[in-house]
Design an enzyme around this catalytic site. Structure first.
Site, short mmCIF file in Angstrom:
data_model
loop_
_atom_site.label_atom_id
_atom_site.label_comp_id
_atom_site.label_asym_id
_atom_site.label_seq_id
_atom_site.Cartn_x
_atom_site.Cartn_y
_atom_site.Cartn_z
N ARG A 32 -54.38 47.25 -31.15
CA ARG A 32 -55.74 46.80 -31.47
C ARG A 32 -55.71 45.49 -32.25
NH1 ARG A 32 -54.64 45.73 -35.85
NH2 ARG A 32 -54.40 46.97 -37.73
N GLU A 38 -61.65 44.23 -43.01
CA GLU A 38 -60.22 44.45 -43.30
C GLU A 38 -60.01 45.11 -44.66
OE1 GLU A 38 -57.87 44.84 -41.04
OE2 GLU A 38 -58.28 42.79 -40.38
N GLY A 127 -44.43 45.10 -35.61
CA GLY A 127 -44.61 44.43 -36.90
C GLY A 127 -45.55 43.23 -36.85
N GLY A 129 -48.89 43.47 -36.82
CA GLY A 129 -50.22 43.80 -37.32
C GLY A 129 -51.18 44.17 -36.20
N SER A 132 -48.76 48.67 -33.40
CA SER A 132 -47.79 49.21 -32.45
C SER A 132 -47.51 50.68 -32.77
CB SER A 132 -46.48 48.40 -32.48
OG SER A 132 -45.98 48.33 -33.78
N ASP A 177 -56.83 52.32 -37.06
CA ASP A 177 -55.93 52.00 -35.95
C ASP A 177 -55.87 53.13 -34.92
OD1 ASP A 177 -55.53 49.92 -37.66
OD2 ASP A 177 -53.52 50.52 -38.28
C1 GLA Z 1 -53.36 48.71 -41.53
C2 GLA Z 1 -53.77 50.17 -41.68
C3 GLA Z 1 -55.26 50.35 -41.39
C4 GLA Z 1 -56.11 49.37 -42.20
C5 GLA Z 1 -55.56 47.95 -42.07
C6 GLA Z 1 -56.27 46.97 -42.97
O1 GLA Z 1 -53.49 48.32 -40.19
O2 GLA Z 1 -53.03 50.98 -40.80
O3 GLA Z 1 -55.62 51.68 -41.66
O4 GLA Z 1 -56.20 49.77 -43.54
O5 GLA Z 1 -54.16 47.89 -42.36
O6 GLA Z 1 -57.58 46.81 -42.58
#
Ligand code: GLA
Length: 390
Positions: A32, A38, A127, A129, A132, A177
Site C-alpha cells: 500500500r 500518517e 523495507g 515503507g 511488504s 496496513d
Molecule cells: C507503519 C505502521 C502503520 C502506521 C504507519 C504510519 O506503516 O505499520 O500501522 O502506523 O507506519 O502511518
C-alpha cells in the site's frame, strides 16, 4: 496481461518446477501507499491509503508427505519449514515469522492448518515503507482461508494479521496496513476511521492525475525503536490531556495544556491533531477533484512529519523539495513522505501528462543531491487480497 497475472504465472511456474505439478491454489495480497494520515492509525484517527499494484503472491497445494507448512521464497531461494503439528511459535528464517504469526492466529481460532507446499514471491519492495510485511501476512491468511474453506470476516482477518505483526515481528503497528491490504478496491482510496473501523471508499479514477511513488532506497536502522517511542509519546500526551486518545482533542485543548507537557510531547500531539484534520479535508478535496487543495495538504503533512513528529530524513526531504520546486505548472500538486518514515518512499500527486518529465526531474535531482538512484513508479489504486486460482 496485468502485473498481477504475470506475477501469478511466474510463481505458478516456480511451484511447477519444484513439485512437478501445477499449484492448486494461487492467492495474492497487495502492498500500500498512504496518501495522507500518517502516524494516525494508533491515535484512533483517519487514514487514507490505497493498495498498490505490487503484490505478495503464493502458489500452493496440499502436501501428503509432511506435517509442515513449507514456503519456498523464489526470490531469495530460501525455504521456511513450519511445523504445524503443535501451536506455531517464532522461528527461523526471520521472514517466516510473518507467516508463522498468521498461522498461529488461525490455530487460535480453532482452525486446523493443513500441511501445504507453497511457492512465494513478492514485488512489494522490502523495507520501502510500502507494507511488504502486511502483504505477506494478508497473503498467508488468504491462502489459509482458501485451502481450508474457512473464510473469516475481513475486519477479523486484518486484525489477525496485525496481531501477527505485533507478536511475531515485534512491531507495535496500527491497523492501516493490514486493513488496506485486505480491503483495497480498484480506482478507490480507503478512508478508514481507525476508531470505529468504519471504511469509506473515495473514488480516485480521474485519468488526468496519477500518484507517483518515489523510493529513496534508504532505510535508517533507527526505525523500530523510534516507532514505539512515538506511540508512547502520543499516549503520554493523551494522558496529560485527560482523553482516551489524541482523536478526542483539539488544538485549543492542546494549547491550554502546553505548560504541563514537554516540548517534544507537545509537538507530537500537534502533528496528530493537525494530520487528522488534514486527512478529512484531503478526502473531501479528492472527492471534488480539487487536486491543488489535496496537494497542499500533502505538503503540509510532510512539513509536520518532518518538524513536529520527526520521522522524516534528509533523503525524503530532498525528494519533497525537488517535487515542490517542479511546481504545479509543471504538473506536481503535492508530495510527502509515506509510511512509518526514516527512509522508504515519498508519494507525489501529479498530472498524468507530465509523469515522464517529472520522473526524470526527480530522479536526476535526487541523484545529484544524494548520489543515490531512486526507484520511481506510478500505481493506480489496486484491489485488496484476491484468490487467483481456487
Ligand atoms: C507503519 C505502521 C502503520 C502506521 C504507519 C504510519 O506503516 O505499520 O500501522 O502506523 O507506519 O502511518
Amino acid at each position: 496481461m496485468t502485473n498481477l497475472q504475470q506475477l501469478a504465472a511466474r510463481v505458478a511456474a516456480e511451484f511447477q518446477k519444484l513439485y512437478g505439478r501445477p499449484p492448486r491454489w494461487i492467492v495474492a495480497a497487495p502492498g500500500r501507499v498512504n496518501v495522507i494520515g500518517e502516524h494516525i492509525d494508533y491515535n484512533d484517527g483517519f487514514v487514507l491509503p490505497m493498495a498498490i499494484e505490487r503484490y505478495a503472491v503464493m502458489a500452493a497445494d496440499s502436501s501428503s508427505s509432511s506435517n509442515s507448512f513449507s514456503v519456498y521464497d523464489a526470490q531469495f531461494k530460501e525455504t521456511a519449514m513450519i511445523d504445524i503439528s503443535a501451536p506455531v511459535t517464532k522461528g527461523p528464517p526471520k521472514w517466516s515469522n510473518y507467516i508463522r504469526g498468521v498461522i498461529a492466529g488461525f490455530q487460535n481460532r480453532g482452525i486446523k492448518i493443513p500441511a501445504l507446499n507453497v511457492a512465494f514471491m513478492s514485488t512489494v519492495p522490502l523495507g520501502g515503507g510500502l507494507s511488504s510485511s502486511a502483504a505477506l501476512e494478508v497473503c498467508t491468511a488468504t491462502l489459509i482461508e482458501t485451502a481450508t474453506g474457512a473464510a473469516i470476516d475481513p475486519v477479523e482477518k486484518a486484525l489477525l494479521a496485525q496481531k501477527a505483526e505485533h507478536e511475531f515481528a515485534g512491531v507495535p503497528c496500527g491497523i492501516m496496513d493490514q486493513f488496506i491490504s485486505v480491503m483495497g478496491r480498484e480506482s478507490r482510496l480507503l478512508l478508514l476511521d481507525c476508531r470505529s473501523r468504519k471504511t469509506e471508499l473515495v473514488p480516485m479514477d480521474d485519468p488526468s492525475v496519477a500518484l507517483l511513488i518515489v523510493n529513496t532506497n534508504v532505510k535508517h536502522e533507527l526505525s523500530g525503536g523510534e516507532y514505539a517511542q512515538r506511540r508512547l509519546q502520543c499516549e503520554a500526551a493523551a494522558k496529560i490531556l485527560g482523553v482516551a486518545s489524541l482523536r478526542d482533542t483539539t488544538v485549543e485543548m492542546l494549547e491550554r495544556s502546553k505548560a504541563s507537557m514537554s516540548e517534544v510531547v507537545y509537538r507530537r500531539a500537534r502533528h496528530v491533531i493537525g494530520e487528522i484534520e488534514r486527512t478529512v479535508h484531503a478526502a473531501e478535496a479528492i472527492r471534488n477533484s480539487n487536486w491543488p487543495a489535496a496537494g497542499n495538504l500533502m505538503y503540509a503533512s510532510h512539513a509536520s512529519l518532518r518538524d513536529d513528529y520527526e520521522v522524516s530524513c534528509k533523503e525524503l526531504d530532498d525528494v519533497v523539495e525537488i517535487a515542490e520546486s517542479i511546481g504545479v505548472k509543471a504538473g506536481v500538486f503535492g508530495c510527502r513522505m509515506t509510511g512509518g518514515g526514516f527512509g522508504g518512499c515519498a508519494v507525489a500527486l501529479v498530472k498524468t501528462g507530465n509523469v515522464e518529465a517529472i520522473t526524470k526531474q526527480i530522479a536526476d535531482g535526487y541523484k545529484s543531491k544524494t548520489g543515490i538512484n531512486a526507484t520511481i513508479f506510478v500505481s493506480r489504486p489496486a484491489a485488496g487480497a484476491t484468490v487467483i486460482k481456487a
